[in-house]
Write a protein that holds these residues in place. Structure first.
Motif, PDB file in Angstrom:
ATOM      1  N   TYR A 158       0.825  -1.214   0.000  1.00 31.55           N
ATOM      2  CA  TYR A 158       0.000   0.000   0.000  1.00 31.55           C
ATOM      3  C   TYR A 158       0.859   1.266   0.000  1.00 31.55           C
ATOM      4  N   ARG A 159       2.038   1.160   0.596  1.00 33.28           N
ATOM      5  CA  ARG A 159       2.947   2.315   0.600  1.00 33.28           C
ATOM      6  C   ARG A 159       3.250   2.746  -0.838  1.00 33.28           C
ATOM      7  N   LEU A 160       3.652   1.780  -1.650  1.00 36.09           N
ATOM      8  CA  LEU A 160       4.035   2.135  -3.020  1.00 36.09           C
ATOM      9  C   LEU A 160       2.822   2.587  -3.834  1.00 36.09           C
ATOM     10  N   LEU A 161       1.659   1.988  -3.560  1.00 33.57           N
ATOM     11  CA  LEU A 161       0.443   2.439  -4.256  1.00 33.57           C
ATOM     12  C   LEU A 161       0.215   3.921  -3.981  1.00 33.57           C
ATOM     13  N   PRO A 184      16.175  10.449  -6.075  1.00 29.56           N
ATOM     14  CA  PRO A 184      17.158   9.749  -5.239  1.00 29.56           C
ATOM     15  C   PRO A 184      16.707   8.312  -4.962  1.00 29.56           C
ATOM     16  N   VAL A 185      17.667   7.433  -4.787  1.00 32.67           N
ATOM     17  CA  VAL A 185      17.338   6.021  -4.539  1.00 32.67           C
ATOM     18  C   VAL A 185      17.991   5.558  -3.239  1.00 32.67           C
ATOM     19  N   GLY A 186      17.163   5.075  -2.318  1.00 34.58           N
ATOM     20  CA  GLY A 186      17.664   4.525  -1.060  1.00 34.58           C
ATOM     21  C   GLY A 186      17.225   3.076  -0.952  1.00 34.58           C
ATOM     22  N   ASN A 187      16.026   2.887  -0.371  1.00 32.43           N
ATOM     23  CA  ASN A 187      15.466   1.541  -0.288  1.00 32.43           C
ATOM     24  C   ASN A 187      14.787   1.169  -1.606  1.00 32.43           C
ATOM     25  N   ALA A 188      14.777   2.120  -2.534  1.00 28.60           N
ATOM     26  CA  ALA A 188      14.336   1.932  -3.924  1.00 28.60           C
ATOM     27  C   ALA A 188      12.821   1.820  -4.102  1.00 28.60           C
ATOM     28  N   GLY A 189      12.066   2.182  -3.075  1.00 26.37           N
ATOM     29  CA  GLY A 189      10.611   2.142  -3.191  1.00 26.37           C
ATOM     30  C   GLY A 189      10.065   3.258  -4.064  1.00 26.37           C
ATOM     31  N   ASN A 190      10.600   4.452  -3.890  1.00 25.29           N
ATOM     32  CA  ASN A 190       9.980   5.597  -4.564  1.00 25.29           C
ATOM     33  C   ASN A 190      10.175   5.562  -6.076  1.00 25.29           C
ATOM     34  N   ILE A 191      11.349   5.185  -6.525  1.00 28.00           N
ATOM     35  CA  ILE A 191      11.560   5.109  -7.985  1.00 28.00           C
ATOM     36  C   ILE A 191      10.623   4.046  -8.576  1.00 28.00           C
ATOM     37  N   SER A 192      10.417   2.966  -7.821  1.00 28.67           N
ATOM     38  CA  SER A 192       9.509   1.902  -8.282  1.00 28.67           C
ATOM     39  C   SER A 192       8.074   2.410  -8.327  1.00 28.67           C
ATOM     40  N   ALA A 193       7.698   3.185  -7.310  1.00 30.15           N
ATOM     41  CA  ALA A 193       6.334   3.715  -7.241  1.00 30.15           C
ATOM     42  C   ALA A 193       6.081   4.721  -8.365  1.00 30.15           C
ATOM     43  N   TYR A 194       7.028   5.600  -8.591  1.00 31.11           N
ATOM     44  CA  TYR A 194       6.852   6.580  -9.673  1.00 31.11           C
ATOM     45  C   TYR A 194       6.680   5.877 -11.025  1.00 31.11           C
ATOM     46  N   TRP A 195       7.520   4.885 -11.270  1.00 29.01           N
ATOM     47  CA  TRP A 195       7.438   4.194 -12.560  1.00 29.01           C
ATOM     48  C   TRP A 195       6.076   3.512 -12.714  1.00 29.01           C
TER      49      TRP A 195
END
Ligand code: F0G
Length: 355
Positions: A158-161, A184-195
């Motif tokens: 749900y976070r990434l959604l 920026p990429v850390g735990n890599a969730g946000n780049i995955s969510a944006y895509w």
């Protein structure tokens, strides 16, 4: 009135009318044209998605409204996370709003003071551990499996959604013309969510082109760039001090599907970009956030952006006020006596020298 991202993007969120939504009116952050930096980077048009203006000062709120709403709907009485600071601040705030308990595991002495202050005041149970973020994440994942507390790190889907809403907003703000998205990429969730968010919009026919994804890690914490786990990640950008990102595979897929790249920037480049953002654009971000701009500057220097008139959006993930400790004046500040002539002399000298 703006009521938060779930209410705005309800076509994309599986939350039915009448279901409780825990929101702090997150989202709706400005997309600011970086006129001065764009001039420096002749040819490209730079936009800054200033996520530091979310309610707790970072992009995490977009994911947390979804994760905490779902946790509450499912009857959970407590949430838990590991964090380099921003997730803990956001989780603590949404738990406070929902009236549930929040446990946060943080790397000892390695999170910015502003973020710790937030978690304290929002009322979380704070558990500093003698280890890094990756160690803390391992522990909370195991604890959450027992079912007493809900995990709200970005491994919670749900976070990434929720975080996909960042992509929806950028598309809305630029009427679909996002050529490059730097993040920026850390735990890599946000780049995955944006895509994933861009792909949602594409499938729904709301945009006609998908952007190229550009991710940036800190040199001392660059597992995806170097394709190896960093056992002891180190960087001034404590938010992305992560050696074994949970969404590694998703980030690589975002990179490859979009024909983009994930590169690294040095701490020096990060701090230089942080200073440029503040001194040329009036925007104060925390060091991790400046990695997106540092990366674009690096790529520009290598001649990466070939065509003119491309829109490059940098996601500025967190507010600079969270981490003032990285900032100091060029010279030690002297204290003057309260005499107008002395003060005038300083101003005249500065104006005269064109500073
Ligand atoms: N920028 C900031 C300000 C962050 O706090 C984070 C992550 C990132 C970028 C990287 O995003 O992990 O989705 O790749 N902060 C997490 C935390 C790890 O605990 O607050 P990511």
């Amino acid at each position: 009135m703006w009521n938060g991202i779930i209410s705005k993007y309800k076509d994309f969120y599986d939350i039915k009318d009448g279901e409780a939504i825990v929101s702090l009116n997150e989202g709706n952050t400005p997309l600011i044209v970086a006129e001065n930096l764009s001039k420096m980077l002749g040819g490209i048009k730079l936009y800054l998605k200033y996520e530091g203006l979310n309610t707790t000062g970072s992009f995490k709120d977009r994911g947390m409204t979804m994760a905490v709403s779902k946790a509450v709907q499912e009857g959970s009485k407590a949430i838990i996370c590991a964090s380099t600071g921003n997730t803990s601040a956001s989780a603590a705030a949404y738990a406070a709003k929902a009236g549930i308990k929040c446990f946060v595991l943080i790397p000892n002495n390695k999170i910015a003071l502003g973020k710790l202050a937030q978690a304290i005041l929002y009322g979380a149970v704070i558990i500093p551990v003698n280890g890094n973020f990756d160690d803390a994440l391992r522990i909370v994942r195991e604890i959450a499996e027992e079912g007493k507390v809900t995990l709200v790190n970005s491994v919670n889907p749900y976070r990434l959604l929720g975080q996909r809403s960042g992509a929806y907003e950028v598309c809305d703000q630029l009427e679909g013309k996002v050529d490059y998205l730097s993040i920026p990429v850390g735990n890599a969730g946000n780049i995955s969510a944006y895509w994933a968010g861009f792909k949602d919009y594409y499938k729904a026919g709301k945009i006609e082109q998908l952007p190229t994804m550009l991710g940036f890690q800190a040199e001392g914490a660059a597992p995806i760039v170097e394709n190896r786990v960093f056992e002891e990640p180190e960087t001034v950008a404590t938010a992305i001090r992560i050696g074994n990102p949970a969404s590694w595979d998703k980030a690589v897929a975002a990179r490859d599907e979009s024909k983009g790249l994930i590169d690294k920037v040095t701490d020096e480049e990060i701090l230089r970009a942080q200073k440029l953002l503040a001194s040329k654009e009036g925007i104060f971000v925390e060091p991790a956030s400046a990695a997106s701009v540092a990366g674009v500057i690096k790529l520009y220097g290598k001649g990466y952006f070939q065509q003119e008139d491309k829109n490059v959006v940098c996601v500025l993930t967190g507010n600079g006020l969270k981490d003032p400790s990285v900032v100091s004046p060029d010279e030690e500040l002297k204290v003057y006596s309260v005499k107008i002539d002395e003060i005038k002399a300083i101003i005249d000298k500065s104006l005269g020298s064109g500073q």
